[in-house]
Design an enzyme around this catalytic site. Structure first.
Site, PDB file in Angstrom:
ATOM      1  N   ASP A   1      36.729  42.152  36.890  1.00 25.15           N
ATOM      2  CA  ASP A   1      36.853  40.752  36.467  1.00 25.15           C
ATOM      3  C   ASP A   1      37.536  40.574  35.117  1.00 25.15           C
ATOM      4  O   ASP A   1      37.966  39.483  34.785  1.00 25.15           O
ATOM      5  CB  ASP A   1      35.447  40.112  36.398  1.00 25.15           C
ATOM      6  N   HIS A   2      37.631  41.638  34.334  1.00 23.08           N
ATOM      7  CA  HIS A   2      38.195  41.501  32.982  1.00 23.08           C
ATOM      8  C   HIS A   2      39.705  41.728  32.963  1.00 23.08           C
ATOM      9  O   HIS A   2      40.464  40.884  32.506  1.00 23.08           O
ATOM     10  CB  HIS A   2      37.538  42.507  32.021  1.00 23.08           C
TER      11      HIS A   2
ATOM     12  N   ASP B   1      27.807  45.380  29.769  1.00 20.31           N
ATOM     13  CA  ASP B   1      28.445  44.203  29.196  1.00 20.31           C
ATOM     14  C   ASP B   1      27.369  43.449  28.428  1.00 20.31           C
ATOM     15  O   ASP B   1      26.241  43.302  28.920  1.00 20.31           O
ATOM     16  CB  ASP B   1      29.032  43.310  30.290  1.00 20.31           C
TER      17      ASP B   1
ATOM     18  N   ARG C   1      32.302  33.305  22.476  1.00 22.05           N
ATOM     19  CA  ARG C   1      32.755  34.028  21.273  1.00 22.05           C
ATOM     20  C   ARG C   1      34.051  33.431  20.760  1.00 22.05           C
ATOM     21  O   ARG C   1      34.932  33.101  21.555  1.00 22.05           O
ATOM     22  CB  ARG C   1      32.984  35.513  21.589  1.00 22.05           C
TER      23      ARG C   1
ATOM     24  N   SER D   1      30.242  42.757  21.464  1.00 21.15           N
ATOM     25  CA  SER D   1      30.295  43.336  22.810  1.00 21.15           C
ATOM     26  C   SER D   1      29.572  44.676  22.916  1.00 21.15           C
ATOM     27  O   SER D   1      29.177  45.269  21.914  1.00 21.15           O
ATOM     28  CB  SER D   1      31.754  43.542  23.207  1.00 21.15           C
TER      29      SER D   1
ATOM     30  N   ARG E   1      31.129  47.268  24.252  1.00 20.13           N
ATOM     31  CA  ARG E   1      32.168  48.280  24.512  1.00 20.13           C
ATOM     32  C   ARG E   1      31.915  49.571  23.741  1.00 20.13           C
ATOM     33  O   ARG E   1      31.902  49.582  22.515  1.00 20.13           O
ATOM     34  CB  ARG E   1      33.562  47.702  24.237  1.00 20.13           C
TER      35      ARG E   1
END
Ligand code: MIC
Ligand code: SF4
Length: 662
Positions: free
Chosen positions: A66-67, A121, A383, A544, A546
């Site tokens: 989806d990203h 996520d 964000r 995030s 990540r």
């Protein structure tokens, strides 16, 4: 100690190790996992390295794409192919590009009250809107959960957020509740906390509205946020045709909470977060008619549900988007898109001049649709960090879909209360059920064996890392201030995101927009056999999940971050990749250390052990300034093991070796 609360009950039900005292390490069983493509490629490479033959989560695991859906060359589609095939190989659900944003789809299709969900996520807590205990983590922690390991974390405090009053004032919506929380508590107010929403006002919110609030609890730095599972939740599950997945889950009448926040709904008004932080919140009325708007974007995992898009459509119906504004709408899921297509809502949006884009993260992560230079973009997102939109000098504001729609009509930030009678949307009687056109269920075992995992040239194996050395000789590579986000450390956007499965390439962009010389400095240190040290302020690594914000610096030779305090997920990611998260014992010592200072951490291993076991400070010598600085680590005995081993993967491998030789 909080007892009898919804969060407490779920944790108790899933507790594998530890005591449920705030600050103590607990391990909980994970029922479901989710990954998305930008963190997922790494997570599945790590999962493969763990050597299990299939996914072990008792309920299910889903891999969302989806990203990184913009396909400008082979790289993103290569990652999609890897994710599709690796998912099919190991018994994982695969949500193909176009099926929607992970959190929205998960809420609609897979959420289950009372269950635990771990996602790679930070907005995984979205599912808390349906009464799940849903937590964001780094990819490696999620990979471990897929391999059947429990999730380790510190027991957070459980905070009661009491919503008083029966309904929201006109033109005020769920987004304004979470913006009010951010206004009061700031981006670090939720550290080591779970926010549990209770009170009469909870009944005024449908599940997708509750999910807007739990989603953006991530911006408070919270471990998660949760709503009870009540008749409103049941109503949502009925409309989804999933009432069999519903169970009731309410706090006990005498439930005890560690802290309390009270929000009187009738005192709320439309709010907006100004650039460049989600907690820079003011009433919309203060900016009314004063800020010219170039772009309005509605979407993201915060506000892209049917309720949100229908509300916007009703406001725009029969009117036109302002001449100077570009209105962009990204529906959150295929269910939402199909629903608005079938009931005419989509036509109303198109007629008003909206640009409808793919159901994906898109503009939220700078994957296209950047605002113009010095532009103002009003977004229904979560964000607004500087540069995240793709335009460094643009100003991004965060607001409710109602406030976004008002700006789209007038061309200025506009108080939606000036638009007349408010819109109240009811959920569709029946949501359109998900079919498997874009959602691949786990394959039967015999079919899995036939699947060949596709690895394009963009997918590079993980680098190997050494153990923590006895003594660290290093140099300060960068000194930053408070609230540094992982977007600062490891930026996203259309140019850098396609490198997520290639650590060697992506590491060239660490701190790219903050200090473009950082990487050269770190590489020079590496060449000279020196470590690189990062110095930070409060809440280092917020935002995030990540893990690239730890993994890529580690690849560049970073062995320690010395900061005033750390954000939860990044702190864990640092441990997972063998970077010491050191905290100043005296925060004023931040001033005693500067860029390029020569640093020594003598007997780092011994000092680390003594700090965890005996509470002794860790001495850091600033050789350039000739001073000794006292630091400490706020880690559990398990995190100590990870750090000594040089990271979680090394630790798992060492364990496997020990088991073999035993
Ligand atoms: C984000 O909103 O910043 C992301 C992109 O969804 C991240 C995950 C990532 O960096 O891949 C998050 O929120 O964890
Ligand atoms: Fe996607 Fe944005 Fe949500 Fe992150 S915050 S998951 S990029 S929509």
């Amino acid at each position: 100690m909080a007892k009898g609360t919804v969060a407490w009950k779920i944790i108790k039900d899933h507790l594998v190790h530890g005591t449920m005292e705030p600050g103590q390490e607990i391990a909980i069983r994970i029922d479901q996992t989710l990954t998305q493509d930008a963190t997922g490629t790494m997570a599945y490479l790590e999962f493969e390295a763990m050597g299990v033959d299939e996914v072990k989560t008792p309920d299910l695991s889903v891999s969302y794409i989806d990203h990184n859906t913009l396909q400008l060359d082979y790289r993103n589609p290569d990652d999609h192919e890897y994710l599709r095939t690796v998912g099919m190989k190991y018994g994982i659900w695969v949500s193909k590009p176009g099926n929607g944003i992970c959190h929205q789809v998960h809420l609609e299709r897979f959420s289950k009250p009372g269950k635990t969900l771990l996602g790679s996520d930070s907005h995984t807590p979205t599912a808390g809107g349906a009464g799940m205990l849903a937590i964001g983590a780094g990819g490696l922690d999620v990979a471990a959960a897929m391999a059947g390991e429990p999730f380790y974390t510190k027991m957070p405090k459980i905070v009661k957020v009491e919503l008083r009053g029966k309904e929201l004032p006109k033109w005020v919506s769920a987004k304004d509740i979470i913006l009010e929380m951010l206004r009061r508590l700031t981006v670090k107010g939720g550290l080591m906390r779970i926010f549990e929403y209770v009170g009469e006002g909870v009944k005024a919110l449908t599940v997708p509205e509750r999910a807007t609030i739990t989603n953006m609890g991530a911006e408070l730095g919270a471990t998660t946020s949760i709503f009870p599972s009540d008749e409103i939740t049941l109503d949502f599950f009925r409309r989804q045709g999933r009432e069999q997945d519903w169970v009731e889950l309410l706090p006990d009448a005498d439930a005890e909470y560690d802290e309390e926040v009270i929000i009187n709904l009738d005192e709320l008004e439309p709010l907006i977060a100004q650039p460049h932080s989600p907690d820079n919140v003011v009433p919309v009325r203060e900016l009314h008619g004063k800020v010219k708007v170039n772009q309005v974007v509605i979407g993201s995992c915060t506000n892209s549900s049917y309720r949100d898009l229908k509300t916007v459509a009703e406001i725009l119906k029969g009117k036109k988007v302002h001449r100077d504004v570009s209105l962009i709408i990204a529906p959150g899921s295929r269910q939402v898109l199909e629903q608005i297509a079938r009931d005419g809502t989509l036509a109303d949006l198109i007629n008003a001049g909206a640009r409808i884009i793919e159901t994906a993260c898109g503009p939220c992560i700078g994957m296209g649709w950047a605002p113009p230079s010095k532009g103002v973009s009003v977004r229904s997102f979560n964000r607004n960090f500087k540069g995240r939109s793709g335009t460094l000098d643009a100003g991004v504001y965060l607001a409710s879909p109602e406030t976004c729609a008002a700006a789209a009509l007038t061309g200025y930030i506009t108080d939606p209360r000036t638009l007349g009678e408010p819109i109240r949307v009811t959920l569709p009687e029946k949501f359109i059920p998900y079919n498997d056109a874009l959602l691949i269920p786990p394959l039967p075992k015999e079919e899995r064996e036939q699947v060949e995992i596709r690895r394009g040239p963009n997918i590079k194996p993980l680098p190997e890392f050494d153990e923590l050395p006895e003594t660290i000789e290093g140099k300060v590579g960068i000194k930053v201030g408070d609230n540094i986000t992982t977007d600062h450390i490891m930026p996203a956007g259309a140019k850098i995101l396609p490198l997520r499965s290639n650590i060697y390439e992506i590491s060239k962009y660490v701190y790219h927009y903050v200090d473009p010389e950082f990487v050269d400095r770190a590489l020079k240190n590496k060449e000279e056999g020196k470590a690189t040290i990062i110095v930070g302020g409060e809440n280092y690594g917020q935002g995030s999940s990540r893990e690239h914000a730890a993994l890529a610096p580690r690849y560049l030779g970073v062995r320690a971050v010395i900061a005033k305090s750390f954000a939860r997920i990044h702190h864990q990611n640092l441990c997972n990749f063998g970077i010491m998260p050191l905290e100043f014992v005296n925060p004023e010592d931040y001033d005693k250390i500067d860029l390029n200072d020569e640093i020594e951490i003598p007997n780092a291993r011994e000092q680390l052990v003594a700090c965890v076991k005996e509470g002794k400070p860790i001495k850091v010598i600033n050789k350039t300034k000739g001073v000794e600085i006292e630091t400490k680590v706020n880690i559990t005995p398990r995190q100590l093991e990870l750090l000594l081993a040089g990271g979680l993967l090394n630790y798992i491998k060492q364990k496997q070796q020990q088991n073999k030789s035993a």
